[in-house]
Write an enzyme that holds these catalytic residues in place. Structure first.
Site, PDB file in Angstrom:
ATOM      1  N   ARG A   7       2.290   4.349  -2.405  1.00 44.80           N
ATOM      2  CA  ARG A   7       3.259   3.479  -3.077  1.00 44.80           C
ATOM      3  C   ARG A   7       2.960   3.436  -4.568  1.00 44.80           C
ATOM      4  O   ARG A   7       1.801   3.342  -4.978  1.00 44.80           O
ATOM      5  CB  ARG A   7       3.210   2.064  -2.491  1.00 44.80           C
ATOM      6  CG  ARG A   7       3.597   2.034  -1.008  1.00 44.80           C
ATOM      7  CD  ARG A   7       3.612   0.639  -0.434  1.00 44.80           C
ATOM      8  NE  ARG A   7       3.852   0.686   1.007  1.00 44.80           N
ATOM      9  CZ  ARG A   7       3.863  -0.364   1.808  1.00 44.80           C
ATOM     10  NH1 ARG A   7       3.657  -1.578   1.317  1.00 44.80           N
ATOM     11  NH2 ARG A   7       4.088  -0.237   3.104  1.00 44.80           N
ATOM     12  N   ARG A  20      -4.244  -3.864  -3.587  1.00 47.02           N
ATOM     13  CA  ARG A  20      -2.964  -3.233  -3.945  1.00 47.02           C
ATOM     14  C   ARG A  20      -3.252  -1.876  -4.573  1.00 47.02           C
ATOM     15  O   ARG A  20      -3.597  -1.778  -5.747  1.00 47.02           O
ATOM     16  CB  ARG A  20      -2.214  -4.140  -4.926  1.00 47.02           C
ATOM     17  CG  ARG A  20      -0.732  -3.826  -5.065  1.00 47.02           C
ATOM     18  CD  ARG A  20      -0.072  -4.763  -6.060  1.00 47.02           C
ATOM     19  NE  ARG A  20      -0.142  -6.141  -5.641  1.00 47.02           N
ATOM     20  CZ  ARG A  20       0.751  -6.748  -4.860  1.00 47.02           C
ATOM     21  NH1 ARG A  20       1.790  -6.067  -4.415  1.00 47.02           N
ATOM     22  NH2 ARG A  20       0.612  -8.020  -4.532  1.00 47.02           N
ATOM     23  N   ARG A  77      -7.101  -3.412   3.886  1.00 44.12           N
ATOM     24  CA  ARG A  77      -7.170  -4.872   3.761  1.00 44.12           C
ATOM     25  C   ARG A  77      -8.030  -5.475   4.868  1.00 44.12           C
ATOM     26  O   ARG A  77      -8.659  -6.513   4.672  1.00 44.12           O
ATOM     27  CB  ARG A  77      -5.766  -5.476   3.769  1.00 44.12           C
ATOM     28  CG  ARG A  77      -4.980  -5.150   2.509  1.00 44.12           C
ATOM     29  CD  ARG A  77      -3.754  -6.007   2.358  1.00 44.12           C
ATOM     30  NE  ARG A  77      -3.040  -5.700   1.115  1.00 44.12           N
ATOM     31  CZ  ARG A  77      -2.070  -6.427   0.598  1.00 44.12           C
ATOM     32  NH1 ARG A  77      -1.674  -7.534   1.229  1.00 44.12           N
ATOM     33  NH2 ARG A  77      -1.480  -6.076  -0.535  1.00 44.12           N
ATOM     34  N   SER A  79       2.847  -7.352   8.504  1.00 39.23           N
ATOM     35  CA  SER A  79       4.206  -7.875   8.451  1.00 39.23           C
ATOM     36  C   SER A  79       4.969  -7.261   9.610  1.00 39.23           C
ATOM     37  O   SER A  79       5.078  -6.035   9.703  1.00 39.23           O
ATOM     38  CB  SER A  79       4.856  -7.508   7.112  1.00 39.23           C
ATOM     39  OG  SER A  79       6.080  -8.170   6.936  1.00 39.23           O
ATOM     40  N   GLU A  96      -1.832 -11.502   2.954  1.00 43.65           N
ATOM     41  CA  GLU A  96      -1.095 -10.729   3.957  1.00 43.65           C
ATOM     42  C   GLU A  96      -1.887  -9.511   4.410  1.00 43.65           C
ATOM     43  O   GLU A  96      -2.436  -8.767   3.595  1.00 43.65           O
ATOM     44  CB  GLU A  96       0.248 -10.275   3.385  1.00 43.65           C
ATOM     45  CG  GLU A  96       1.076  -9.435   4.352  1.00 43.65           C
ATOM     46  CD  GLU A  96       2.178  -8.655   3.667  1.00 43.65           C
ATOM     47  OE1 GLU A  96       2.584  -7.628   4.235  1.00 43.65           O
ATOM     48  OE2 GLU A  96       2.610  -9.060   2.570  1.00 43.65           O
TER      49      GLU A  96
END
Length: 425
Positions: free
Chosen positions: A260, A275, A389, A350, A347
């Site tokens: 990403r 991130r 994560r 999801s 988070e």
């Protein structure tokens, strides 16, 4: 994507749903585009019908020995006009499709209203938040103290938002992915897949990343896209298919690298592994019949929670409000793991149901037993979990005062029996 027929029949409901997503009303514009398209097609059909009559007159004139050149000229003009009208209709259809492709899915009626993460609603918590008799460190301090997490060398190789893990931390990341895959395949009924990490435009259109979010993606010079999540190839397994009812539900899982650009995230989580441009993730994708998708979302969320429970990592589940959901989602549960170093939940998964939104874009359908007409399937996706994560959460929750990190019991078989990661001397 949406069915324009449904929008014509339910314009107010459509605009109300968009408003809950922070979007302007679109029904009037879309219906006008569709009306123009249909009017043009009707004119084209009328022209063809008139030409058919003229063609019969040509045959009659020739049989009677009359000059048919004028009629033949009209037929030629009619062909040109029909072709022109059909091209206009294609242009309007493309305009309509592009407009529909750019609009987010509508939230379910019982999804909470709200604009952003501040309006999300906590559903439940699990586990006890750990307390330390020392000041808890963040994962990057722990990893660098261990001598096994190197951002400087990664930056030399690739730039910012990359990391180089070595030794026990590299092995722990692999162990986490293996643990997750074993859990999902052996206990949760998922089929493990090793999909391509490079995909064509159509795959990203199908799951909703294109055309709206191209700036968030990496593209190769020869036109492939690097996947932002395994949701893309896993969901597109059924693209263009008409499945039999007994084939459903299908549950796929995969561990892949994800890529990403993190466009628009300047200044956010610039240190550490939260991130990054490249990260590993175990993904879950389900393809179901419409009446089973709500229950499947609850099941999928439970599968993601089971990973954290096995690792004994405290977490909470929240329902995202309408304004904070992803583009393709109708309902989303976020799972947030406790990070002692940050003193907050972050988070880590999801889980979303998209209804038939992605299926319409992919033309993915199934035929119910005894029915002739196929229906669109429902698709769901969820992280099970983000591996990097999860590594962050293990480091922060299992840290000790001397800089060492306890290895969670469920990971020890994957770590050669290692119980504690000591600082690398």
């Amino acid at each position: 994507m949406f069915d324009i027929k449904w929008i014509r029949d339910n314009p107010d409901q459509f605009d109300t749903g968009l408003a809950r997503r922070g979007q302007e009303a679109q029904a009037e514009r879309l219906i006008a585009l569709d009306t123009e398209r249909r009017d043009i097609l009707t004119r084209a059909q009328d022209v063809q019908a008139e030409r058919n009559k003229l063609s019969k007159e040509i045959g009659l004139a020739k049989r009677e020995g009359r000059d048919a050149s004028d009629i033949m000229e009209k037929v030629s003009q009619s062909k040109n006009l029909q072709a022109e009208l059909e091209e206009q209709a294609k242009t309007k259809e493309a305009e309509l499709e592009n407009a529909l492709m750019s609009l987010p899915n509508l939230p379910y009626d019982d999804v909470p209203d709200g604009k952003d993460e501040d309006d999300n609603v906590e559903v439940r918590k699990w586990g006890e938040v750990p307390s330390f008799d020392f000041e808890a460190k963040e994962h990057f301090d722990i990893g660098e103290t261990l001598g096994l997490m190197d951002f400087e060398t990664a930056a030399k190789l690739s730039g910012s938002r990359f990391v180089l893990l070595s030794g026990a931390l590299a092995r722990m990341e692999r162990a986490l992915a293996s643990y997750m895959l074993d859990l999902h395949t052996m206990q949760h009924g998922f089929i493990e897949v090793n999909p391509p990490a490079l995909v064509k435009d159509a795959a990203l259109y199908g799951t909703g990343q294109l055309p709206k979010f191209s700036e968030d993606l990496f593209r190769t010079e020869d036109g492939f896209w690097m996947i932002p999540t395994a949701e893309v190839p896993l969901t597109n397994i059924v693209a263009g298919e008409i499945l039999s009812e007994d084939y459903l539900p299908r549950r796929y899982t995969a561990m892949t690298w994800c890529f990403r650009s993190e466009a628009g995230s300047a200044g956010k989580d610039t240190r550490g592994m939260i991130r990054q441009h490249q990260f590993s993730k175990v993904e879950m994708v389900c393809v179901t019949k419409p009446e089973e998708s709500d229950a499947e979302l609850e099941r999928m969320t439970g599968c993601a929670e089971a990973v954290l429970q096995g690792l004994k990592l405290p977490y909470r589940v929240i329902t995202l409000c309408a304004g904070d959901m992803g583009f393709s989602a109708r309902r989303t549960y976020d799972i947030e793991v406790w990070l002692p170093g940050q003193d907050r939940y972050r988070e880590i998964s999801s889980c979303s149901t998209t209804g038939d939104f992605q299926a319409r874009r992919m033309k993915a359908r199934y035929r119910a037993e005894g029915e002739k007409k196929p229906q669109f399937v429902h698709t769901l996706n969820g992280s099970g979990l983000a591996v990097g994560r999860c590594l962050v959460a293990v480091l922060e929750n299992y840290q000790q005062a001397d800089g060492s990190v306890i290895v969670p019991e469920v990971l020890r078989p994957y770590m050669g029996g290692l119980e504690v990661i000591e600082p690398n001397k």
